[in-house]
Design an enzyme around this catalytic site. Structure first.
Site, mmCIF file in Angstrom:
data_model
loop_
_atom_site.group_PDB
_atom_site.id
_atom_site.type_symbol
_atom_site.label_atom_id
_atom_site.label_comp_id
_atom_site.label_asym_id
_atom_site.label_seq_id
_atom_site.Cartn_x
_atom_site.Cartn_y
_atom_site.Cartn_z
ATOM 1 N N GLU A 1 22.996 -123.102 -6.929
ATOM 2 C CA GLU A 1 21.945 -122.100 -6.748
ATOM 3 C C GLU A 1 22.571 -120.789 -6.300
ATOM 4 O O GLU A 1 23.732 -120.757 -5.883
ATOM 5 C CB GLU A 1 20.914 -122.589 -5.714
ATOM 6 C CG GLU A 1 20.076 -123.737 -6.253
ATOM 7 C CD GLU A 1 18.936 -124.129 -5.347
ATOM 8 O OE1 GLU A 1 18.917 -123.709 -4.177
ATOM 9 O OE2 GLU A 1 18.052 -124.859 -5.820
ATOM 10 N N HIS B 1 10.498 -114.825 -2.620
ATOM 11 C CA HIS B 1 11.187 -115.487 -3.730
ATOM 12 C C HIS B 1 11.055 -114.621 -4.975
ATOM 13 O O HIS B 1 9.969 -114.135 -5.290
ATOM 14 C CB HIS B 1 10.594 -116.881 -3.983
ATOM 15 C CG HIS B 1 11.513 -117.740 -4.780
ATOM 16 N ND1 HIS B 1 11.730 -117.536 -6.127
ATOM 17 C CD2 HIS B 1 12.293 -118.778 -4.437
ATOM 18 C CE1 HIS B 1 12.607 -118.423 -6.564
ATOM 19 N NE2 HIS B 1 12.968 -119.191 -5.555
ATOM 20 N N ARG C 1 18.654 -113.628 -2.949
ATOM 21 C CA ARG C 1 17.220 -113.518 -3.258
ATOM 22 C C ARG C 1 16.658 -112.127 -3.005
ATOM 23 O O ARG C 1 15.848 -111.634 -3.776
ATOM 24 C CB ARG C 1 16.434 -114.512 -2.401
ATOM 25 C CG ARG C 1 16.532 -115.874 -2.951
ATOM 26 C CD ARG C 1 15.659 -116.831 -2.208
ATOM 27 N NE ARG C 1 15.831 -118.110 -2.867
ATOM 28 C CZ ARG C 1 15.367 -119.252 -2.418
ATOM 29 N NH1 ARG C 1 14.680 -119.293 -1.302
ATOM 30 N NH2 ARG C 1 15.573 -120.359 -3.088
ATOM 31 N N HIS D 1 7.676 -116.267 0.620
ATOM 32 C CA HIS D 1 8.240 -117.607 0.488
ATOM 33 C C HIS D 1 8.646 -118.272 1.807
ATOM 34 O O HIS D 1 8.238 -119.379 2.091
ATOM 35 C CB HIS D 1 9.451 -117.517 -0.438
ATOM 36 C CG HIS D 1 9.988 -118.835 -0.888
ATOM 37 N ND1 HIS D 1 9.203 -119.775 -1.512
ATOM 38 C CD2 HIS D 1 11.229 -119.377 -0.803
ATOM 39 C CE1 HIS D 1 9.923 -120.844 -1.796
ATOM 40 N NE2 HIS D 1 11.154 -120.634 -1.365
ATOM 41 N N ARG E 1 18.019 -116.327 4.266
ATOM 42 C CA ARG E 1 18.342 -117.757 4.124
ATOM 43 C C ARG E 1 19.037 -118.018 2.790
ATOM 44 O O ARG E 1 18.625 -117.527 1.751
ATOM 45 C CB ARG E 1 17.052 -118.573 4.170
ATOM 46 C CG ARG E 1 17.245 -120.039 3.892
ATOM 47 C CD ARG E 1 15.930 -120.748 3.884
ATOM 48 N NE ARG E 1 15.102 -120.355 2.768
ATOM 49 C CZ ARG E 1 14.707 -121.175 1.790
ATOM 50 N NH1 ARG E 1 15.076 -122.451 1.800
ATOM 51 N NH2 ARG E 1 13.934 -120.741 0.822
HETATM 52 C C1 LIG Z 1 7.369 -123.687 -3.356
HETATM 53 C C2 LIG Z 1 8.462 -123.904 -2.344
HETATM 54 C C3 LIG Z 1 9.707 -124.375 -2.755
HETATM 55 C C4 LIG Z 1 10.725 -124.589 -1.817
HETATM 56 N N1 LIG Z 1 11.918 -125.102 -2.238
HETATM 57 C C5 LIG Z 1 12.864 -125.394 -1.310
HETATM 58 C C6 LIG Z 1 14.074 -126.036 -1.693
HETATM 59 O O1 LIG Z 1 14.290 -126.369 -2.852
HETATM 60 N N2 LIG Z 1 14.984 -126.287 -0.714
HETATM 61 C C7 LIG Z 1 14.795 -125.946 0.590
HETATM 62 O O2 LIG Z 1 15.660 -126.188 1.426
HETATM 63 N N3 LIG Z 1 13.646 -125.357 0.970
HETATM 64 C C8 LIG Z 1 12.678 -125.086 0.063
HETATM 65 N N4 LIG Z 1 11.523 -124.497 0.457
HETATM 66 C C9 LIG Z 1 11.291 -124.278 1.891
HETATM 67 C C10 LIG Z 1 10.986 -125.627 2.540
HETATM 68 O O3 LIG Z 1 10.184 -126.387 1.665
HETATM 69 C C11 LIG Z 1 10.271 -125.452 3.861
HETATM 70 O O4 LIG Z 1 10.971 -124.551 4.663
HETATM 71 C C12 LIG Z 1 10.191 -126.790 4.584
HETATM 72 O O5 LIG Z 1 9.577 -127.740 3.748
HETATM 73 C C13 LIG Z 1 9.414 -126.627 5.873
HETATM 74 O O6 LIG Z 1 9.199 -127.891 6.405
HETATM 75 P P1 LIG Z 1 8.399 -128.009 7.768
HETATM 76 O O7 LIG Z 1 8.304 -129.459 8.069
HETATM 77 O O8 LIG Z 1 8.980 -127.121 8.772
HETATM 78 O O9 LIG Z 1 6.946 -127.392 7.429
HETATM 79 P P2 LIG Z 1 5.846 -127.807 6.345
HETATM 80 O O10 LIG Z 1 6.383 -128.730 5.326
HETATM 81 O O11 LIG Z 1 5.224 -126.561 5.869
HETATM 82 O O12 LIG Z 1 4.801 -128.617 7.230
HETATM 83 C C14 LIG Z 1 4.056 -127.980 8.234
HETATM 84 C C15 LIG Z 1 3.075 -128.994 8.788
HETATM 85 O O13 LIG Z 1 2.454 -128.511 9.971
HETATM 86 C C16 LIG Z 1 1.050 -128.757 9.902
HETATM 87 N N5 LIG Z 1 0.405 -127.781 10.792
HETATM 88 C C17 LIG Z 1 0.551 -126.435 10.804
HETATM 89 N N6 LIG Z 1 -0.173 -125.908 11.807
HETATM 90 C C18 LIG Z 1 -0.789 -126.929 12.451
HETATM 91 C C19 LIG Z 1 -1.675 -127.028 13.565
HETATM 92 N N7 LIG Z 1 -2.101 -125.947 14.249
HETATM 93 N N8 LIG Z 1 -2.118 -128.250 13.940
HETATM 94 C C20 LIG Z 1 -1.733 -129.358 13.272
HETATM 95 N N9 LIG Z 1 -0.887 -129.327 12.206
HETATM 96 C C21 LIG Z 1 -0.430 -128.125 11.810
HETATM 97 C C22 LIG Z 1 0.739 -128.600 8.431
HETATM 98 O O14 LIG Z 1 -0.488 -129.177 8.105
HETATM 99 C C23 LIG Z 1 1.952 -129.339 7.830
HETATM 100 O O15 LIG Z 1 1.754 -130.727 7.890
HETATM 101 C C24 LIG Z 1 10.498 -124.289 -0.456
HETATM 102 C C25 LIG Z 1 9.240 -123.815 -0.048
HETATM 103 C C26 LIG Z 1 8.231 -123.627 -0.970
HETATM 104 C C27 LIG Z 1 6.904 -123.118 -0.505
#
Ligand SMILES: Cc1cc2nc3c(=O)[nH]c(=O)nc-3n(C[C@H](O)[C@H](O)[C@H](O)COP(=O)(O)OP(=O)(O)OC[C@H]3O[C@@H](n4cnc5c(N)ncnc54)[C@H](O)[C@@H]3O)c2cc1C
Length: 533
Positions: free
Chosen positions: A111, A227, A273, A334, A369
């Site tokens: 990438e 993105h 990016r 993003h 990032r």
């Molecule tokens: C389309 C897309 C593609 C991506 N591709 C990549 C990739 O290929 N590689 C990579 O490294 N990263 C990628 N990323 C970034 C990566 O996916 C995210 O940074 C990562 O998944 C974040 O994980 P997380 O567990 O921190 O948050 P999330 O997966 O966003 O989960 C957050 C959680 O918190 C909960 N929540 C939020 N607020 C509250 C509240 N007040 N009370 C209760 N629950 C709450 C939500 O419901 C959810 O369950 C991508 C992101 C997107 C949007």
């Protein structure tokens, strides 16, 4: 009040992975505001960066990450990220995530801004979905308790220590409090702040806002990644066209069909990016169009259908056979590099309060990032949170966070004169304001205008919270809107303070990086204890 050893807010990769490690050490409650799989994680396509190729090493991964961060990252954190990646990958494999293999070896893709192929993936371009489905299945069959549709609305702090959380059951509208030894925010980023976004509806900055209100330090909010290539089709929600498509040879063309990236950067489509996103914006302005095109028609159709089955199918369902026609794309919001400031063990400045995943600012991404480092960060630092809770004496205060490296500037949100003539607060108005004035290309004028509008909205929201208005937040949308406005204020004020361009933060009035700004901007609530500066 029900008590747990660990309360985890959020059920993306960070929350679920932390839960699966924490169940070995105590009782675990996961609160999540949608169904368990409502999150950004399930949308991740590209994969996870891990140095495992023959020509790769943690050292090389370290160097690529530091280069992308544009002079601001925490070098110790990046070393941890790249050195501990393999161990966390082993955990993910043990939990059952089916990473793609060829002849028994995990396959790697390249990438942008990675010097070698190092991104592992699952289901071709469905990495996040496999992670989310697998980890949530594991959690459901574990002793961890999961409360879905349960919105965390306040961090309970007693004597400087996080003691638990208040939550709203979004289905019954009942409010309940839960106490714990360790509270872990895994609430994701703040992508719903912007009109065009790749993020899930649940990503509304709740963790950042709750932590700020509780007195935690919030760092680097001006660094938000856009993105470059998100499907731009009328009536179709923004859908990510992974970086890996350019990694496999995809070419960007303007509406006139001309390849333009070599005009902007020698790395062309594989530039970082921010460079690609800005170049696309300039090219759209030059040609008077709201999109450019990603061209993969010269690549073998089989490569596209097998390597990117998800993207291929999605586009086909919307009338585009991408093996034959160009893909209309434009940038979209993003990823949040900043967030709740934590040390290398995921600890905030509030004892007992931790943050992991996108909501945390570990400092490893700095100003920008590197693609596929965020899933990795979620697991590497998520694991460290659990390790830390096991080495901290349970009742004793955690040590103050230490983030090695650069200088820091501490700030309070400034008071601003309320405006009288401005649009009313609503989610679409907020998203349009942030996209237009605090988006990919910023300037003092636009940021100042946004800061004034946001402060006026915030003042009215604050009054509502004090109960002086009948509109005090009481349901999920109003809590989320409040949280978004607060995050918008933190982002805009930080962007206004940073009079330079660095990484994802670009200002037309200060287009170059400045050595004076090789420091982090940290916000904290005004009425808290005096700051050690
Ligand atoms: C389309 C897309 C593609 C991506 N591709 C990549 C990739 O290929 N590689 C990579 O490294 N990263 C990628 N990323 C970034 C990566 O996916 C995210 O940074 C990562 O998944 C974040 O994980 P997380 O567990 O921190 O948050 P999330 O997966 O966003 O989960 C957050 C959680 O918190 C909960 N929540 C939020 N607020 C509250 C509240 N007040 N009370 C209760 N629950 C709450 C939500 O419901 C959810 O369950 C991508 C992101 C997107 C949007």
């Amino acid at each position: 009040m029900n008590h747990y050893d660990y309360i985890i807010v959020g059920s993306g990769i960070a929350g679920l992975y932390v839960a699966l490690l924490a169940i070995k050490h105590g009782s675990v409650l996961i609160l999540t505001k949608g169904s368990i799989d409502d999150c950004n994680t399930k949308y991740a396509q590209g994969g996870i960066a891990v140095a495992m190729g023959e020509d790769d090493s943690p050292e090389l991964h370290f160097r690529d990450t530091v280069a992308a961060a544009d002079g601001l990252c925490d070098a110790v954190g990046v070393r941890i990220l790249t050195d501990e990646a393999a161990e966390c990958l082993a955990d993910l494999i043990k939990f059952g995530i089916p990473f793609d293999t060829l002849n028994g070896e995990i396959t790697l893709t390249r990438e942008a801004a990675h010097s070698v192929p190092r991104v592992i993936h699952a289901g071709g371009d469905a990495t996040g979905e496999h992670i989310e489905v697998t980890l949530s299945r594991q959690v459901r069959s574990s002793p961890a308790k999961v409360l879905e549709y349960c919105l965390a609305t306040k961090i309970l702090v007693d004597n400087g220590r996080a003691k638990g959380v208040r939550a709203l059951d979004c289905r019954t509208e009942l409010v309940e409090e839960y106490s714990c030894q360790f509270l872990i925010l895994a609430t994701g980023g703040v992508g719903r702040l912007f009109k065009y976004t790749t993020n899930s509806d649940v990503v509304t900055g709740d963790g950042v806002a709750l932590a700020f209100e509780a007195g935690a330090e919030i760092s680097d909010m001006e660094f938000f990644q856009f993105h470059p290539t998100v499907l731009r089709l009328p009536g179709v929600a923004p859908f990510l066209i992974s970086e890996a498509v350019r990694g496999e040879g995809g070419i960007l063309r303007n509406v006139e069909g001309r390849r333009f990236m070599p005009d902007y950067n020698p790395k062309a489509e594989l530039a970082s990016r921010d460079v690609v996103a800005r170049s696309i914006v300039y090219e759209m302005m030059k040609t008077g169009s709201d999109r450019v095109f990603l061209d993969v028609t010269h690549l073998p159709p089989r490569l596209i259908t097998t390597r990117f089955p998800h993207i291929y199918r999605f586009c086909l369902e919307h009338g585009l056979d991408i093996t034959k026609v160009l893909i209309p794309v434009a940038p979209a919001a993003h990823y949040l590099m900043g967030g709740v400031k934590v040390n290398n063990w995921g600890e905030t400045n509030i004892t007992g309060l931790f943050a992991a995943g996108e909501t945390a600012c570990t400092g490893v991404h700095g100003a920008n990032r590197l693609a596929s480092n965020s899933l990795l960060e979620s697991v590497v630092f998520g694991k460290r949170v659990v390790q830390r809770t096991e080495t901290t004496e349970r009742a004793s205060p955690a040590p103050a966070p230490v983030i090695a490296g650069e200088a820091k500037q501490y700030h309070f949100l400034p008071d601003r004169e309320p405006l009288s003539d401005m649009p009313p607060l609503s989610l679409p108005n907020l998203q349009a304001l942030m996209w237009d004035k605090v988006g990919i290309i910023r300037s003092a004028d636009g940021l100042t205008e946004a800061a004034k509008i946001l402060a006026t909205w915030w003042l009215s929201a604050d009054k509502e919270k004090e109960g002086t208005s009948f509109l005090a937040p009481s349901d999920k949308p109003s809590y989320e809107l409040n949280n978004l406005v607060l995050c918008a204020r933190l982002m805009t004020e930080a962007a206004l303070l940073r009079e330079e361009s660095r990484g994802a933060h670009f200002r037309t009035d200060f287009p170059q990086p400045s050595p004076e700004w090789q420091q982090h901007i940290i916000f904290r609530r005004r009425e808290r204890a005096p700051l050690k500066i």
